[in-house]
Design a protein around this motif. Sequence first.
Motif, PDB file in Angstrom:
ATOM      1  N   UNK A 148       0.834  -1.204   0.000  1.00 24.25           N
ATOM      2  CA  UNK A 148       0.000   0.000   0.000  1.00 24.25           C
ATOM      3  C   UNK A 148       0.869   1.253   0.000  1.00 24.25           C
ATOM      4  N   UNK A 149       1.904   1.258   0.814  1.00 21.38           N
ATOM      5  CA  UNK A 149       2.781   2.420   0.886  1.00 21.38           C
ATOM      6  C   UNK A 149       3.504   2.655  -0.439  1.00 21.38           C
ATOM      7  N   UNK A 150       3.920   1.586  -1.100  1.00 20.09           N
ATOM      8  CA  UNK A 150       4.575   1.721  -2.409  1.00 20.09           C
ATOM      9  C   UNK A 150       3.609   2.315  -3.422  1.00 20.09           C
ATOM     10  N   UNK A 151       2.373   1.818  -3.440  1.00 16.91           N
ATOM     11  CA  UNK A 151       1.396   2.343  -4.389  1.00 16.91           C
ATOM     12  C   UNK A 151       1.065   3.805  -4.111  1.00 16.91           C
ATOM     13  N   UNK A 152       0.988   4.194  -2.837  1.00 14.74           N
ATOM     14  CA  UNK A 152       0.710   5.589  -2.501  1.00 14.74           C
ATOM     15  C   UNK A 152       1.873   6.502  -2.894  1.00 14.74           C
ATOM     16  N   UNK A 153       3.090   6.026  -2.701  1.00 21.41           N
ATOM     17  CA  UNK A 153       4.260   6.817  -3.111  1.00 21.41           C
ATOM     18  C   UNK A 153       4.265   7.005  -4.625  1.00 21.41           C
ATOM     19  N   UNK A 154       3.986   5.937  -5.360  1.00 19.45           N
ATOM     20  CA  UNK A 154       3.944   6.027  -6.821  1.00 19.45           C
ATOM     21  C   UNK A 154       2.781   6.914  -7.263  1.00 19.45           C
ATOM     22  N   UNK A 155       1.651   6.834  -6.563  1.00 15.71           N
ATOM     23  CA  UNK A 155       0.511   7.695  -6.891  1.00 15.71           C
ATOM     24  C   UNK A 155       0.883   9.170  -6.743  1.00 15.71           C
ATOM     25  N   UNK A 156       1.637   9.493  -5.703  1.00 14.66           N
ATOM     26  CA  UNK A 156       2.078  10.874  -5.507  1.00 14.66           C
ATOM     27  C   UNK A 156       2.974  11.314  -6.664  1.00 14.66           C
ATOM     28  N   UNK A 157       3.853  10.435  -7.106  1.00 19.97           N
ATOM     29  CA  UNK A 157       4.724  10.758  -8.246  1.00 19.97           C
ATOM     30  C   UNK A 157       3.920  10.948  -9.524  1.00 19.97           C
ATOM     31  N   UNK A 158       2.933  10.087  -9.726  1.00 19.32           N
ATOM     32  CA  UNK A 158       2.095  10.216 -10.921  1.00 19.32           C
ATOM     33  C   UNK A 158       1.326  11.532 -10.907  1.00 19.32           C
ATOM     34  N   UNK A 159       0.819  11.915  -9.737  1.00 15.39           N
ATOM     35  CA  UNK A 159       0.116  13.192  -9.621  1.00 15.39           C
ATOM     36  C   UNK A 159       1.023  14.349  -9.993  1.00 15.39           C
ATOM     37  N   UNK A 160       2.240  14.329  -9.497  1.00 14.28           N
ATOM     38  CA  UNK A 160       3.199  15.369  -9.832  1.00 14.28           C
ATOM     39  C   UNK A 160       3.494  15.359 -11.335  1.00 14.28           C
ATOM     40  N   UNK A 161       3.671  14.163 -11.888  1.00 15.79           N
ATOM     41  CA  UNK A 161       3.927  14.046 -13.323  1.00 15.79           C
ATOM     42  C   UNK A 161       2.784  14.588 -14.158  1.00 15.79           C
ATOM     43  N   UNK A 162       1.547  14.334 -13.725  1.00 19.38           N
ATOM     44  CA  UNK A 162       0.379  14.821 -14.459  1.00 19.38           C
ATOM     45  C   UNK A 162       0.303  16.340 -14.401  1.00 19.38           C
ATOM     46  N   UNK A 163       0.463  16.921 -13.214  1.00 20.41           N
ATOM     47  CA  UNK A 163       0.350  18.377 -13.109  1.00 20.41           C
ATOM     48  C   UNK A 163       1.483  19.056 -13.865  1.00 20.41           C
TER      49      UNK A 163
END
Length: 197
Positions: A148-163
């Motif tokens: 779960x923590x790995x997926x949340x960390x990657x989700x944060x990176x994806x959000x940054x990449x999208x913005x």
Amino acid sequence: MSGVSTSPTAAAPARRDAEATKAAILRAARHLLARHAHADITLKAVAERAGVSAPLILKYFGNKDALFARVMSFEADADALLDAPTAELGRHMVRHVLVSQSRQGADPLLRIVFAPLHGEQGDILRANFRTQVTERLTARLDGPDAGLRAELAVAALLGLGVIYGIVRGTQVRATDVDDIVARYAPLVQAHLTPGAD
């Protein structure tokens, strides 16, 4: 005997040019895959974006399916993304995403956002992403809820990449990379090493 030299020194520049050309083709295909459905992408479009001929793509990759099999792999991207000790990984990953987009014109993760556009190829993209990025990151983490923590960390990176890369947020893009890293890395790191100071 012909005037063409076969010495290693004469062949070395051609080898570097071939590698640079392959890299340009892969970058072009990744760029297009992050913006268009797989079925809509032609070799001609990839060639135009890469500044090469379509027959050259066939020479290096064989066909469109073989090219996109390489593009749909996250293996090399994950190597670079995860190339730091766990205690420094959040900072490294945030910097890597920003530098890849701002200076290299590529994103190591963003093409996963468009997986729903790609039909069966999207399933391949998702499976590769899970095994090559999130599961690999999970294996590096200690403590409870590592997946779960790995997926949340990657989700944060994806959000940054999208913005940064898709929305092209004016404030984020106008801010120095070091400032964004200083502000955003603690968010990512909190998932990787919860409770660490």
